[in-house]
Design an enzyme around this catalytic site. Structure first.
Site, short mmCIF file in Angstrom:
data_model
loop_
_atom_site.label_atom_id
_atom_site.label_comp_id
_atom_site.label_asym_id
_atom_site.label_seq_id
_atom_site.Cartn_x
_atom_site.Cartn_y
_atom_site.Cartn_z
N CYS A 1 0.75 -1.19 0.06
CA CYS A 1 -0.07 -0.09 0.13
C CYS A 1 0.73 1.15 -0.03
O CYS A 1 1.41 1.71 1.12
CB CYS A 1 -1.08 -0.03 1.11
SG CYS A 1 -1.81 1.35 1.40
N CYS B 1 -0.56 4.12 2.19
CA CYS B 1 -0.27 3.98 3.51
C CYS B 1 1.25 4.28 3.89
O CYS B 1 1.50 4.83 5.05
CB CYS B 1 -0.67 2.64 3.95
SG CYS B 1 -1.99 1.81 3.19
N ASP B 2 2.11 3.78 3.06
CA ASP B 2 3.41 3.73 3.64
C ASP B 2 4.63 4.50 2.66
O ASP B 2 5.68 4.69 3.26
CB ASP B 2 4.10 2.03 3.52
CG ASP B 2 3.03 1.26 4.62
OD1 ASP B 2 2.61 1.73 5.68
OD2 ASP B 2 3.12 0.03 4.08
#
Ligand code: NDP
Length: 305
Positions: A134, A137-138
């Site tokens: 992701c 997300c990261d």
């Protein structure tokens, strides 16, 4: 045989949020958490884009808090799996892995989706230490570094362009000599100067040390093996919606995502609702899943009335 007003299947943001709303609406929700309590988010580390946490929040802490909030409001949260569903009549029949039979007036399916991985042992070893599925997300943790994205679809292109805005350089590892992505997405990638597409390449190994990922070993179709140095390795080769159990009863699209009606979470089966990533091929964010869990509980309450 146990009778339940509102059965929620899945212990991710969608399931826990549905449980919070259903408990507050006196629906006495029972939630089965499945094999991965906390859901997909537990495969990441810090969450910086969930509203309400200016300094970010540890993903496991966030999920534990959601769970405690639901339990504190009266949701009955159970470890265990639903292994079979029979929606041929109402109340809806479900069976647990302990061979218990449940009769539910409403069911909220919040079983999520699972990101596909390549299946390499080295990839498994560095999950959460540079290997991620992701970028949204990261990606932030890899600012000004070099990273790689595997895949040639719309997700890979979208993630590569997103990462290109944060990172020094983004390699795209594409197994054929063409993208699968739409023309518009391809154009965007090819016009981004700090993205380099490595065509006809497959990942042989994710390289790393105690600090995490340090590179990737690639095999080109012509037989050449070479390494690239990267700090982050992002998989974008698709997701599986976890809808298999319900496919006999509930309408799904060609990719397996549960189809819901209009703006609601209602499926084609009266009393059965779907929330979160199992019905969302597009956004796949914890906050979006939580929001649809809220909608599912409200829809289920209206149905019960
Ligand atoms: P896709 O299935 O469309 O693409 C997967 C990509 O990963 C393909 O390039 C595929 O290669 C590659 N791949 C699959 N398995 C492997 C493997 N083992 N090793 C290396 N590469 C692999 O998935 P997406 O997640 O990109 O998209 C899913 C759906 O969501 C699509 O319909 C897409 O259009 C849609 N979507 C739309 C967006 C938008 O419109 N903004 C954004 C994101 C997704 P190959 O081509 O060789 O099979």
């Amino acid at each position: 045989m146990e009778s339940i007003k509102c059965l929620i299947i899945g212990g991710g943001p969608a399931g826990y949020t549905a449980a919070i709303y259903a408990a507050r609406a006196a629906m006495a929700p029972v939630l089965y958490e499945g094999n991965q309590p906390g859901g997909q988010l537990t495969t990441t580390t810090v969450v910086e884009n969930f509203p309400g946490f200016p300094g970010g929040v540890d993903a496991n802490t966030l999920m534990t808090q959601m769970r405690s909030q639901a339990a504190g409001l009266g949701a009955d949260i159970r470890r265990g799996n639903i292994v079979k569903a029979d929606f041929s009549s109402h109340p809806l029949k479900l069976f647990t892995d302990r061979k218990e039979e449940l009769l539910a007036d409403t069911v909220i399916i919040a079983t999520g989706a699972t990101a596909k991985y390549l299946g390499l042992p080295s990839e498994e070893k560095f999950k959460g230490m540079g290997v991620s599925a992701c970028a949204t997300c990261d990606g932030f943790f890899y600012r000004k570094t070099d990273v790689a994205v595997v895949g040639g679809g719309d997700t890979a292109c979208e993630e590569a362009t997103y990462l290109a805005s944060l990172c020094r350089k983004v390699y795209m590892i594409v197994r054929r000599d063409v993208f699968r992505a739409s023309d518009a997405m391809q154009k965007k990638v090819l016009e981004t100067p700090n993205i380099e597409v490595l065509w006809n390449c497959n990942t042989q190994e994710v390289l790393g040390d105690a600090s995490g990922v340090t590179g990737v070993r690639l095999l080109r179709k012509d037989g050449t093996v070479f390494d690239i140095a990267v700090d982050g390795f992002f998989l974008a080769i698709g997701h599986h919606p976890n809808s298999e159990l319900f496919k006999e009863w509930v309408e799904t699209d060609e990719q397996g995502y549960i189809v819901t009606k209009g703006k609601t979470t209602q499926t084609n089966v009266p009393g059965v609702f779907a929330a979160g990533d199992v019905q969302d091929p597009d956004y796949r964010q914890a906050v979006a899943a939580a929001a649809s869990g809220c909608k599912a509980a409200i829809d289920a309450k209206i149905f019960l009335k």
